[in-house]
Each structure stands twice: as structure tokens, then as C-alpha cells.
Design an enzyme around this catalytic site. Structure first.
Site, mmCIF file in Angstrom:
data_model
loop_
_atom_site.group_PDB
_atom_site.id
_atom_site.type_symbol
_atom_site.label_atom_id
_atom_site.label_comp_id
_atom_site.label_asym_id
_atom_site.label_seq_id
_atom_site.Cartn_x
_atom_site.Cartn_y
_atom_site.Cartn_z
ATOM 1 C CB CYS A 274 -0.907 0.086 1.270
ATOM 2 S SG CYS A 274 -0.300 0.131 2.606
ATOM 3 C CG HIS A 322 -4.277 0.195 3.828
ATOM 4 N ND1 HIS A 322 -3.932 -0.811 3.295
ATOM 5 C CD2 HIS A 322 -5.390 0.639 2.996
ATOM 6 C CE1 HIS A 322 -4.206 -1.058 1.970
ATOM 7 N NE2 HIS A 322 -5.089 -0.176 1.868
ATOM 8 C CG HIS A 334 -6.650 0.073 -1.749
ATOM 9 N ND1 HIS A 334 -6.950 -0.355 -0.299
ATOM 10 C CD2 HIS A 334 -7.629 -0.150 -2.476
ATOM 11 C CE1 HIS A 334 -7.961 -1.174 -0.408
ATOM 12 N NE2 HIS A 334 -8.541 -1.116 -1.664
#
Length: 359
Positions: A274, A322, A334
Site C-alpha cells: 500500500c 494502510h 490502493h
């Protein structure tokens, strides 16, 4: 005499003890199997599997960000160590040259040092010339003293560099140990998640991982779905609303990577985690971001959820573990986890923790 020997009795430490020990080992193995891998829980529903897999992925991602941070620090320590060693080597070359010159001076002084100055003056055929030479010798002595001082200073500098290199080497080894620990954690969590998913039918696995295709998103239908999504999102104006040209370039890069696999620790060009996707997107726009989510959230100006514009970095979970790239309309691009490629998702699907406008 042998006939009068008492029959040997079996102690509890024999067969019974071995049996008890074997049962204990079997119990320990069974308990281990119950520890989160799902092998001892054959009746989990797909929803329960999803909950467990999501938790394992979050824990793996947290360990991944720690790994990325340790890797960044290890790389920096390695570069500093190399720089210190290179500088020490250069100084050692200069020191060896200074020592050679000093040795030549000492040898010449030894050869000419048999007679004292007064005797040399008395025996000289050219007293005026001798006095001029004596003055030169005195100046040479001053130069020799300065040369000795330089050698001493260089020795101290080299020793300081060596001390700094030893400290840097210790730091590097500490970071390498951290990398190994985090890598073990990551692979353990991901292996456990794979084992849980492998127990589902293809259809259930596709639903759990969010794929629109059977086979967990790896089949032909998944490829067509990904291609269709990519073509749709690459329409003109898909970066409209980005605050700057660089933010728009980062969004455009993220679009171009839809369908790329998630690989922990990867920063592109063909696979990402990520924070690696965020780093690569802005790197393509000429902006250097930190490696980890923990640092990326402080890489720009904080903005509220209601202020989001395309190109903003959006962060999730209380541990800031994240990150995604906002593209507008409540959506982001993402890299979710190993069971899902880079894709578009609503920012509402995870607990929102904050956002940053990089440019």
C-alpha cells in the site's frame, strides 16, 4: 544364584510414561493447530473466514510497514557505513604518504646528525654558507615538527572514523535483526490467511476476497473485469479536481497500475504494497515520499475528510497502517492485500484515520 533373582518390575517411566508423553505431544500439536490457522475449526462460515483473514491481513500489513521502516533505516545505515569506510580509506592513504615523508626526514637527520652545530661551524670551509644552511635546517626542523603533528591529527581522525563505523555496523546489525523478525511475522500471517482461504469453495473465496470472478480473482473473468475497470477509469477528466499537476500525475500513475499484484515490501513498477504504491505514484510526479504509512501521513498538509481532493493520501486504522490515493467521489486506488490486486475501492470500507495533501 540367578534363579533367586527377583523379577524385574516395570517402572512408570517405561511404557506408561512414554504413552503419557506421546499423548501430551499430541495434545500440544492439536493446541497449536487451533492457534488461528483454522485447521481445527472445520465449520467456519465464509463470513467467519473473512473476519479472520481480514484480521491476519491487517496484522501482516502492520508488520509490513514496520519491515519497510526497518529496511529504510538499514539502507541508510549501510550507506553511512560505506561512506565512513571510504573516508577512512582516503585518510589512510594520506597518512601513509605523510608517514613516508616523515621517514625520509628522519633518515636524513640521522645521516647528518653525527657532529654538533658548533663543531660543524668550526670545521666548515665556508662559515657563512654553513650559517645559511643551519638556518635552513632549523626551518626544516619546524617543517618536520609540523609533519609529525599532521600525522598525529590524521591518526586521531582515522580512529574516530573507525569508532563511528563500529557504531554504524552495530546499528546495521540491529536493523537486520528487526527485518528478519518482521519478515517472519509477515510470512506467518500470510500463510495462515492462505490456509483459511484454501478451505473455501472458489465462489466463497471470490466473495471473501472481493473478486467478481471465480477462482479468487485469478481467472479469465477476473482479467476481463480488471481490464474493463481500467478502461473505464482512464476516461478523460478522471484526474479532474486534483489541486496541482503533480497530484494529477500521481493519480494518473495509480490508474495505470490497476490490476498490479500486491507484494509486501514492493514499490513497483510491477507490484506494490500500500505505501509502496503511494511512494511510486508521487515518485512518478517528481516528489519523494517517505517509505512508510507512519511517515507518509506527515509528508504534507493534513486535510479533513470533507476537504479531500484527487491525489490526497488517505490513511486507515488507528495504527495508520494502510494508505490509498484518493480519486474523488469517495473512492481511492490502493493495494489491498495479497488476495486482491491494486484496485478502486470506497474509502468507507475501512476505518478512516486521516488524510494528507502532498502538493
Amino acid at each position: 544364584m540367578a534363579a533367586h533373582r527377583k523379577p524385574r518390575q516395570r517402572s512408570f517411566g517405561g511404557h506408561k510414561a512414554r504413552t503419557a508423553f506421546t499423548l501430551a505431544l499430541a495434545g500440544a500439536a492439536t493446541a497449536t493447530a487451533f492457534d488461528g490457522t483454522g485447521q481445527a475449526e472445520p465449520n467456519l462460515t465464509p463470513a467467519q473466514v473473512k473476519a479472520k483473514v481480514d484480521r491476519l491481513y491487517r496484522e501482516a500489513e502492520e508488520a509490513t510497514e514496520k519491515y519497510n521502516g526497518a529496511h529504510e533505516k538499514a539502507t541508510a545505515a549501510e550507506q553511512r557505513l560505506k561512506s565512513l569506510r571510504d573516508e577512512a580509506a582516503r585518510k589512510e592513504e594520506r597518512l601513509n604518504s605523510a608517514r613516508a615523508k616523515l621517514g625520509s626526514m628522519a633518515a636524513a637527520q640521522y645521516r647528518d646528525g653525527g657532529l654538533g652545530p658548533a663543531v660543524q661551524l668550526a670545521l666548515s670551509d665556508d662559515p657563512d654558507g654553513y650559517l645559511d644552511g643551519a638556518a635552513f635546517a632549523e626551518r626544516a626542523g619546524d617543517r618536520q615538527s609540523a609533519a609529525v603533528s599532521r600525522v598525529r591529527r590524521q591518526l586521531r581522525e582515522i580512529e574516530q572514523l573507525r569508532g563511528s563505523a563500529r557504531l554504524e555496523l552495530t546499528t546495521l546489525r540491529t536493523r537486520q535483526a528487526e527485518l528478519k523478525k518482521h519478515k517472519t511475522t509477515i510470512t506467518g500471517k500470510l500463510d495462515a490467511a492462505r490456509r483459511l482461504l484454501s478451505r473455501l469453495t472458489e465462489a466463497d473465496r471470490a466473495r471473501v476476497t472481493g473478486s467478481t470472478a471465480t477462482g479468487g480473482g485469478t481467472g479469465t473473468r477476473a482479467s476481463r473485469a480488471t481490464t474493463g475497470a481500467r478502461d473505464t477509469l482512464r476516461t478523460p477528466g478522471s484526474t479532474a479536481g486534483a489541486p496541482t499537476a503533480r497530484a494529477a500525475a500521481a493519480v494518473s500513475y495509480a490508474y495505470s497500475k490497476l490490476g498490479s499484484p500486491y507484494v509486501w515490501g514492493a514499490t513497483g513498477p510491477n507490484a506494490f504494497d500500500c505505501s509502496g504504491l503511494a511512494l511510486a505514484a508521487y515518485r512518478s510526479a517528481g516528489i519523494s515520499l517517505p517509505r512508510t504509512t507512519y511517515a507518509q501521513i506527515d509528508a504534507g498538509r493534513r486535510v479533513s475528510r470533507s476537504e479531500l481532493l484527487p491525489g490526497d493520501l488517505v490513511f486507515f486504522y488507528s495504527g495508520i497502517t494502510h494508505v490509498g490515493i484518493y480519486i474523488g467521489d469517495g473512492r481511492m486506488i490502493h493495494a489491498p492485500n495479497p488476495s486482491a490486486p491494486v484496485r478502486v475501492a470506497p474509502i468507507s470500507e475501512m476505518p478512516f484515520a486521516g488524510a494528507t495533501r502532498v502538493v
